[in-house]
Design a protein around this motif. Sequence first.
Motif, PDB file in Angstrom:
ATOM      1  N   HIS A  26     121.012  48.665 -43.907  1.00  0.00           N
ATOM      2  CA  HIS A  26     120.439  48.281 -45.202  1.00  0.00           C
ATOM      3  C   HIS A  26     119.108  48.992 -45.434  1.00  0.00           C
ATOM      4  CE1 HIS A  26     123.406  45.141 -45.761  1.00  0.00           C
ATOM      5  NE2 HIS A  26     123.177  44.757 -44.512  1.00  0.00           N
ATOM      6  N   THR A  27     118.970  49.621 -46.579  1.00  0.00           N
ATOM      7  CA  THR A  27     117.724  50.295 -46.947  1.00  0.00           C
ATOM      8  C   THR A  27     116.768  49.306 -47.606  1.00  0.00           C
ATOM      9  OG1 THR A  27     118.482  50.882 -49.168  1.00  0.00           O
ATOM     10  CG2 THR A  27     119.000  52.438 -47.381  1.00  0.00           C
ATOM     11  N   MET A  28     115.536  49.723 -47.822  1.00  0.00           N
ATOM     12  CA  MET A  28     114.559  48.883 -48.522  1.00  0.00           C
ATOM     13  C   MET A  28     115.037  48.549 -49.928  1.00  0.00           C
ATOM     14  SD  MET A  28     110.775  50.280 -47.530  1.00  0.00           S
ATOM     15  CE  MET A  28     109.889  48.851 -48.135  1.00  0.00           C
ATOM     16  N   ALA A  29     115.735  49.477 -50.543  1.00  0.00           N
ATOM     17  CA  ALA A  29     116.222  49.260 -51.906  1.00  0.00           C
ATOM     18  C   ALA A  29     117.280  48.153 -51.956  1.00  0.00           C
ATOM     19  CB  ALA A  29     116.788  50.557 -52.475  1.00  0.00           C
ATOM     20  N   GLU A  30     117.948  47.914 -50.836  1.00  0.00           N
ATOM     21  CA  GLU A  30     119.055  46.949 -50.808  1.00  0.00           C
ATOM     22  C   GLU A  30     118.654  45.544 -50.377  1.00  0.00           C
ATOM     23  OE1 GLU A  30     122.692  49.941 -49.640  1.00  0.00           O
ATOM     24  OE2 GLU A  30     121.387  49.219 -48.023  1.00  0.00           O
ATOM     25  N   VAL A  31     117.446  45.374 -49.865  1.00  0.00           N
ATOM     26  CA  VAL A  31     117.023  44.056 -49.381  1.00  0.00           C
ATOM     27  C   VAL A  31     115.802  43.571 -50.157  1.00  0.00           C
ATOM     28  CG1 VAL A  31     117.923  44.494 -47.061  1.00  0.00           C
ATOM     29  CG2 VAL A  31     115.524  44.986 -47.552  1.00  0.00           C
ATOM     30  N   THR A  80     107.648  41.881 -44.683  1.00  0.00           N
ATOM     31  CA  THR A  80     108.629  40.833 -44.439  1.00  0.00           C
ATOM     32  C   THR A  80     109.876  41.167 -45.244  1.00  0.00           C
ATOM     33  OG1 THR A  80     106.866  39.207 -44.153  1.00  0.00           O
ATOM     34  CG2 THR A  80     109.081  38.350 -44.567  1.00  0.00           C
ATOM     35  N   ALA A  81     110.996  41.331 -44.555  1.00  0.00           N
ATOM     36  CA  ALA A  81     112.254  41.689 -45.218  1.00  0.00           C
ATOM     37  C   ALA A  81     113.314  40.640 -44.899  1.00  0.00           C
ATOM     38  CB  ALA A  81     112.722  43.064 -44.749  1.00  0.00           C
ATOM     39  N   LYS A  82     114.138  40.337 -45.896  1.00  0.00           N
ATOM     40  CA  LYS A  82     115.275  39.430 -45.713  1.00  0.00           C
ATOM     41  C   LYS A  82     116.527  40.280 -45.610  1.00  0.00           C
ATOM     42  CE  LYS A  82     113.227  35.408 -47.715  1.00  0.00           C
ATOM     43  NZ  LYS A  82     113.422  34.197 -48.447  1.00  0.00           N
ATOM     44  N   ILE A  83     117.093  40.332 -44.410  1.00  0.00           N
ATOM     45  CA  ILE A  83     118.233  41.191 -44.105  1.00  0.00           C
ATOM     46  C   ILE A  83     119.520  40.358 -44.160  1.00  0.00           C
ATOM     47  CG2 ILE A  83     119.209  42.791 -42.408  1.00  0.00           C
ATOM     48  CD1 ILE A  83     116.378  43.558 -43.440  1.00  0.00           C
ATOM     49  N   PRO A  84     120.526  40.813 -44.913  1.00  0.00           N
ATOM     50  CA  PRO A  84     121.793  40.075 -44.926  1.00  0.00           C
ATOM     51  C   PRO A  84     122.369  39.961 -43.509  1.00  0.00           C
ATOM     52  CG  PRO A  84     121.768  41.719 -46.670  1.00  0.00           C
ATOM     53  CD  PRO A  84     120.560  41.968 -45.815  1.00  0.00           C
ATOM     54  N   ASP A  85     122.735  38.732 -43.125  1.00  0.00           N
ATOM     55  CA  ASP A  85     123.266  38.502 -41.782  1.00  0.00           C
ATOM     56  C   ASP A  85     124.108  37.231 -41.810  1.00  0.00           C
ATOM     57  OD1 ASP A  85     123.720  38.004 -39.051  1.00  0.00           O
ATOM     58  OD2 ASP A  85     121.783  38.887 -38.503  1.00  0.00           O
ATOM     59  N   THR A  86     125.404  37.379 -41.595  1.00  0.00           N
ATOM     60  CA  THR A  86     126.323  36.237 -41.658  1.00  0.00           C
ATOM     61  C   THR A  86     126.149  35.271 -40.489  1.00  0.00           C
ATOM     62  OG1 THR A  86     128.030  37.551 -40.561  1.00  0.00           O
ATOM     63  CG2 THR A  86     128.057  37.511 -42.979  1.00  0.00           C
ATOM     64  N   GLY A  91     122.592  33.116 -44.715  1.00  0.00           N
ATOM     65  CA  GLY A  91     123.162  34.431 -44.990  1.00  0.00           C
ATOM     66  C   GLY A  91     122.154  35.560 -44.839  1.00  0.00           C
ATOM     67  N   PHE A  92     120.910  35.205 -44.472  1.00  0.00           N
ATOM     68  CA  PHE A  92     119.843  36.192 -44.302  1.00  0.00           C
ATOM     69  C   PHE A  92     119.042  35.881 -43.053  1.00  0.00           C
ATOM     70  CE2 PHE A  92     120.618  35.972 -48.835  1.00  0.00           C
ATOM     71  CZ  PHE A  92     120.696  37.297 -49.188  1.00  0.00           C
ATOM     72  N   ARG A  93     118.517  36.916 -42.429  1.00  0.00           N
ATOM     73  CA  ARG A  93     117.535  36.728 -41.363  1.00  0.00           C
ATOM     74  C   ARG A  93     116.243  37.405 -41.813  1.00  0.00           C
ATOM     75  NH1 ARG A  93     120.257  41.115 -38.926  1.00  0.00           N
ATOM     76  NH2 ARG A  93     118.822  42.745 -38.295  1.00  0.00           N
ATOM     77  N   THR A  94     115.140  36.875 -41.369  1.00  0.00           N
ATOM     78  CA  THR A  94     113.839  37.408 -41.747  1.00  0.00           C
ATOM     79  C   THR A  94     113.309  38.302 -40.639  1.00  0.00           C
ATOM     80  OG1 THR A  94     113.385  35.450 -43.073  1.00  0.00           O
ATOM     81  CG2 THR A  94     111.495  36.800 -42.447  1.00  0.00           C
ATOM     82  N   GLU A  95     112.933  39.512 -41.019  1.00  0.00           N
ATOM     83  CA  GLU A  95     112.315  40.469 -40.089  1.00  0.00           C
ATOM     84  C   GLU A  95     110.882  40.702 -40.553  1.00  0.00           C
ATOM     85  OE1 GLU A  95     113.615  42.346 -37.466  1.00  0.00           O
ATOM     86  OE2 GLU A  95     115.627  41.485 -37.561  1.00  0.00           O
TER      87      GLU A  95
END
Length: 108
Positions: A26-31, A80-86, A91-95
């Motif tokens: 996932h790029t920055m544009a997608e999250v 701080t990014a919210k990454i899609p993660d099932t 549905g998201f994890r925080t990095e």
Amino acid sequence: MADLGKNSVRGTMFKLNINMTPIDGHTMAEVEWDVEVFTEIGYKSQKVKKADAFKIDDDNYIIPVDSSICGAGRYYVTLTAKIPDTAFDSGFRTERRTMFTGVTIDAR
């Protein structure tokens, strides 16, 4: 002579390039993401949301920073990014990543 008091740092506008290597493809544009800008003293901070940044490409954004908000010192950012993660109920994890920007504002 002027009373410098609390306003001894007048402020400088500068820009920072914020980038992120793709995480799980996932790029920055997608999250969804935001950035907190602060100094090592950390009394004040400036939050910049993705919507307020200028997109350069999918993994590079420019954010405006006003040093009159944070004051003098060494400048850091926390991305701080919210990454899609099932694997997570939401549905998201925080990095989060904190980095020194290389910018130092001297109050003198």
